[in-house]
Design a protein around this motif. Structure first.
Motif, PDB file in Angstrom:
ATOM      1  N   TRP A 106       0.849  -1.201   0.000  1.00 12.41           N
ATOM      2  CA  TRP A 106       0.000   0.000   0.000  1.00 12.41           C
ATOM      3  C   TRP A 106       0.882   1.248   0.000  1.00 12.41           C
ATOM      4  N   GLY A 107       1.815   1.305   0.954  1.00 15.30           N
ATOM      5  CA  GLY A 107       2.679   2.479   1.051  1.00 15.30           C
ATOM      6  C   GLY A 107       3.583   2.663  -0.148  1.00 15.30           C
ATOM      7  N   GLY A 108       3.997   1.557  -0.761  1.00 18.85           N
ATOM      8  CA  GLY A 108       4.890   1.668  -1.907  1.00 18.85           C
ATOM      9  C   GLY A 108       4.207   2.167  -3.160  1.00 18.85           C
ATOM     10  N   ASN A 109       2.934   1.786  -3.353  1.00 19.99           N
ATOM     11  CA  ASN A 109       2.276   2.092  -4.631  1.00 19.99           C
ATOM     12  C   ASN A 109       1.212   3.180  -4.543  1.00 19.99           C
ATOM     13  N   GLN A 110       0.959   3.721  -3.351  1.00 16.33           N
ATOM     14  CA  GLN A 110      -0.041   4.780  -3.252  1.00 16.33           C
ATOM     15  C   GLN A 110       0.373   6.019  -4.047  1.00 16.33           C
ATOM     16  N   PHE A 111       1.661   6.119  -4.326  1.00 18.72           N
ATOM     17  CA  PHE A 111       2.182   7.282  -5.030  1.00 18.72           C
ATOM     18  C   PHE A 111       1.887   7.241  -6.531  1.00 18.72           C
ATOM     19  N   SER A 112       1.672   6.039  -7.075  1.00 17.60           N
ATOM     20  CA  SER A 112       1.580   5.899  -8.533  1.00 17.60           C
ATOM     21  C   SER A 112       0.501   6.773  -9.165  1.00 17.60           C
ATOM     22  N   PRO A 113      -0.763   6.751  -8.695  1.00 18.30           N
ATOM     23  CA  PRO A 113      -1.748   7.622  -9.328  1.00 18.30           C
ATOM     24  C   PRO A 113      -1.527   9.094  -9.026  1.00 18.30           C
ATOM     25  N   LEU A 114      -0.736   9.392  -7.977  1.00 26.74           N
ATOM     26  CA  LEU A 114      -0.485  10.783  -7.609  1.00 26.74           C
ATOM     27  C   LEU A 114       0.556  11.445  -8.511  1.00 26.74           C
ATOM     28  N   LEU A 115       1.174  10.655  -9.403  1.00 36.01           N
ATOM     29  CA  LEU A 115       2.131  11.246 -10.349  1.00 36.01           C
ATOM     30  C   LEU A 115       1.480  12.383 -11.129  1.00 36.01           C
ATOM     31  N   ALA A 116       0.204  12.199 -11.520  1.00 36.34           N
ATOM     32  CA  ALA A 116      -0.505  13.245 -12.263  1.00 36.34           C
ATOM     33  C   ALA A 116      -0.655  14.505 -11.425  1.00 36.34           C
ATOM     34  N   MET A 117      -0.896  14.338 -10.129  1.00 33.80           N
ATOM     35  CA  MET A 117      -1.036  15.501  -9.242  1.00 33.80           C
ATOM     36  C   MET A 117       0.263  16.297  -9.176  1.00 33.80           C
ATOM     37  N   TYR A 118       1.388  15.593  -9.075  1.00 32.78           N
ATOM     38  CA  TYR A 118       2.667  16.296  -8.998  1.00 32.78           C
ATOM     39  C   TYR A 118       2.998  16.990 -10.318  1.00 32.78           C
ATOM     40  N   ARG A 119       2.571  16.407 -11.433  1.00 31.88           N
ATOM     41  CA  ARG A 119       2.765  17.100 -12.707  1.00 31.88           C
ATOM     42  C   ARG A 119       1.925  18.374 -12.755  1.00 31.88           C
ATOM     43  N   GLU A 120       0.691  18.309 -12.250  1.00 37.18           N
ATOM     44  CA  GLU A 120      -0.170  19.491 -12.225  1.00 37.18           C
ATOM     45  C   GLU A 120       0.404  20.580 -11.326  1.00 37.18           C
ATOM     46  N   LEU A 121       1.149  20.186 -10.303  1.00 35.62           N
ATOM     47  CA  LEU A 121       1.750  21.166  -9.397  1.00 35.62           C
ATOM     48  C   LEU A 121       2.974  21.839  -9.997  1.00 35.62           C
ATOM     49  N   GLY A 122       3.376  21.419 -11.192  1.00 36.79           N
ATOM     50  CA  GLY A 122       4.464  22.092 -11.879  1.00 36.79           C
ATOM     51  C   GLY A 122       5.788  21.357 -11.900  1.00 36.79           C
ATOM     52  N   TYR A 123       5.835  20.148 -11.329  1.00 40.52           N
ATOM     53  CA  TYR A 123       7.076  19.378 -11.391  1.00 40.52           C
ATOM     54  C   TYR A 123       7.297  18.903 -12.831  1.00 40.52           C
ATOM     55  N   PRO A 124       8.508  19.019 -13.356  1.00 43.16           N
ATOM     56  CA  PRO A 124       8.773  18.521 -14.719  1.00 43.16           C
ATOM     57  C   PRO A 124       8.509  17.019 -14.803  1.00 43.16           C
ATOM     58  N   SER A 125       8.128  16.552 -15.999  1.00 34.69           N
ATOM     59  CA  SER A 125       7.815  15.128 -16.187  1.00 34.69           C
ATOM     60  C   SER A 125       9.014  14.246 -15.848  1.00 34.69           C
ATOM     61  N   ALA A 126      10.218  14.685 -16.236  1.00 37.35           N
ATOM     62  CA  ALA A 126      11.411  13.886 -15.933  1.00 37.35           C
ATOM     63  C   ALA A 126      11.611  13.756 -14.423  1.00 37.35           C
ATOM     64  N   THR A 127      11.313  14.840 -13.670  1.00 42.00           N
ATOM     65  CA  THR A 127      11.449  14.791 -12.214  1.00 42.00           C
ATOM     66  C   THR A 127      10.418  13.850 -11.602  1.00 42.00           C
TER      67      THR A 127
END
Length: 430
Positions: free
Chosen positions: A46-67
């Motif tokens: 759970w803790g390891g993969n909860q981040f996977s769908p949040l990748l889109a959120m971090y992109r929306e916050l302005g983080y570059p795709s490579a980051t």
């Protein structure tokens, strides 16, 4: 009277168990005891993969795709040492202490992500800690569940129960974490805090559960630790010819399904990006859980049939992803995620069964850790594709990946019936 009879029955059971232990007879632990370990694996997944769908959120916050893709890399950097070192440590000091540490670190990783100020450093730190927890859990938890799924702890389990139970526990954790985190981040308040706090809450009962699980006595080797990290069975021809070519495509498949595909569909999904990424993750891992009975039937001690089917599914999924990289159909990507999820799950079980048939008691945890380390290398695939997209299209890149999967399929096909462990060896490790 009913309660008195039940109480008497429980008392007789306890007394009989105590007498058996006094006589030196191993106590037959109920088959449910492996579930305590499975809960810890579930929590770490759970803790390891909860981040996977949040990748889109971090992109929306302005983080570059490579980051954002590099955040997955930080996770893998944490996973690998956990996989390689935890097995030998658990052989020496027991499975339980390592799994308690893994569950606690998993909760700590989420706490860091929830409490730390926004920034790349906090994300990298939390992902690194989550990787360490998953690395320990996958190696030690898989070995421990294997041991609890046989005598003297359980008499009725078949030889493949340990691998299937560990696979289901991890996959269910991966899927549940992604589903809950994605839904909360899309529709609940505090999207950068609440998903992680939920996992902290989940970790508490799991920590209590794993502390109650029985464990075999540790071996307590006196030789240097580095000598155990070097796994002798890694040179086995069966491992090199079947398990090794299969390993990178286990998590390479899911990386394409729910890290690459959502990014390609951004223009079509709009403000539903996060919900769509969550859907792809749930479909991928939900299909993985659903095909577990098929993985059981496909597994064969005389051939690599399950591995071949898994690689065939991954090949079809990658080719379909290459076609959809131009078409950009969100619904087609969902269908592709199901195919890749089926390939992932069958490959995970097939590889674990190969490892368990190859490894002796001394090398079981170490070879399991090495196998998982090779499989987690597949999570670097989205980062590699993002970097290479500057010089080639995703269609071209995914076709190249399909070519590599095809080569692995041919290698496994060539070695399918070669170097199969003899019957006595199979019985010994099963």
């Amino acid at each position: 009277m009913i309660w008195l009879r039940r109480g008497a029955g429980i008392l007789r059971s306890k007394v009989a168990g105590g007498l058996s232990e006094m006589r030196g007879i191993p106590k037959q632990v109920g088959s449910s005891r492996w579930q305590f370990v499975a809960l810890a694996m579930f929590c770490c997944g759970w803790g390891g993969n909860q981040f996977s769908p949040l990748l889109a959120m971090y992109r929306e916050l302005g983080y570059p795709s490579a980051t954002v893709d590099a955040f997955l890399g930080a996770y893998v950097i944490g996973v690998v040492p956990g996989l390689l070192i935890a097995g030998p440590l658990s052989d020496r000091h027991g499975r339980k202490p390592l799994m308690i540490v893994a569950t606690a670190v998993s909760g700590l990783a989420s706490a860091v992500m929830a409490a730390a100020p926004p920034g790349e450093l906090s994300v990298y730190s939390g992902r690194f800690l989550a990787g360490i927890a998953v690395g320990i859990a996958m190696t030690v938890g898989s070995s421990w569940i294997k041991e609890l799924s046989g005598p003297p702890y359980e008499q009725s389990a078949d030889a493949g129960s340990g691998a299937r139970r560990a696979s289901v526990a991890a996959t269910a954790g991966f899927g549940s974490g992604a589903a809950v985190a994605g839904v909360l981040a899309q529709w609940a308040p505090w999207p950068m805090v609440l998903p992680y706090l939920v996992q902290v809450v989940v970790a508490v009962p799991c920590l209590v559960a794993v502390s109650r699980a029985p464990q075999p006595p540790p071996a307590g080797f006196r030789r240097p630790l580095w000598s155990d990290v070097k796994v002798r069975a890694a040179g086995n021809r069966r491992f090199l010819g079947v398990a090794l070519p299969l390993a990178p495509w286990i998590f390479g498949a899911v990386g394409i399904a729910y890290a690459v595909a959502p990014q390609l569909e951004t223009s079509r999904t709009g403000h539903w990006q996060l919900a769509y990424a969550t859907l792809l993750t749930v479909v991928t891992l939900g299909t993985g859980v659903a095909v577990q009975p098929l993985a059981k039937r496909l597994d064969s001690v005389a051939s690599a049939r399950a591995s071949l089917v898994a690689l065939g599914l991954v090949l079809v999924g990658v080719l379909a992803s290459a076609v959809n990289a131009d078409a950009r159909s969100p619904w087609a990507a969902v269908a592709v995620a199901a195919v890749l999820g089926a390939g992932y799950s069958i490959a995970l079980v097939a590889g674990l069964r190969e490892v368990q048939r190859i490894a002796g008691a001394r090398d079981l945890a170490g070879l399991t850790g090495l196998y998982y380390a090779l499989s987690y290398a597949g999570f670097l695939l989205p980062t590699a594709l993002a970097l290479a997209s500057a010089v080639a299209s995703y269609t071209e890149l995914l076709l190249a990946v399909a070519g590599m999967v095809g080569c692995s399929l041919l290698v496994v096909l060539f070695n399918s019936t070669r170097n199969v462990p003899c019957r006595s060896e199979i019985q010994e490790v099963s």
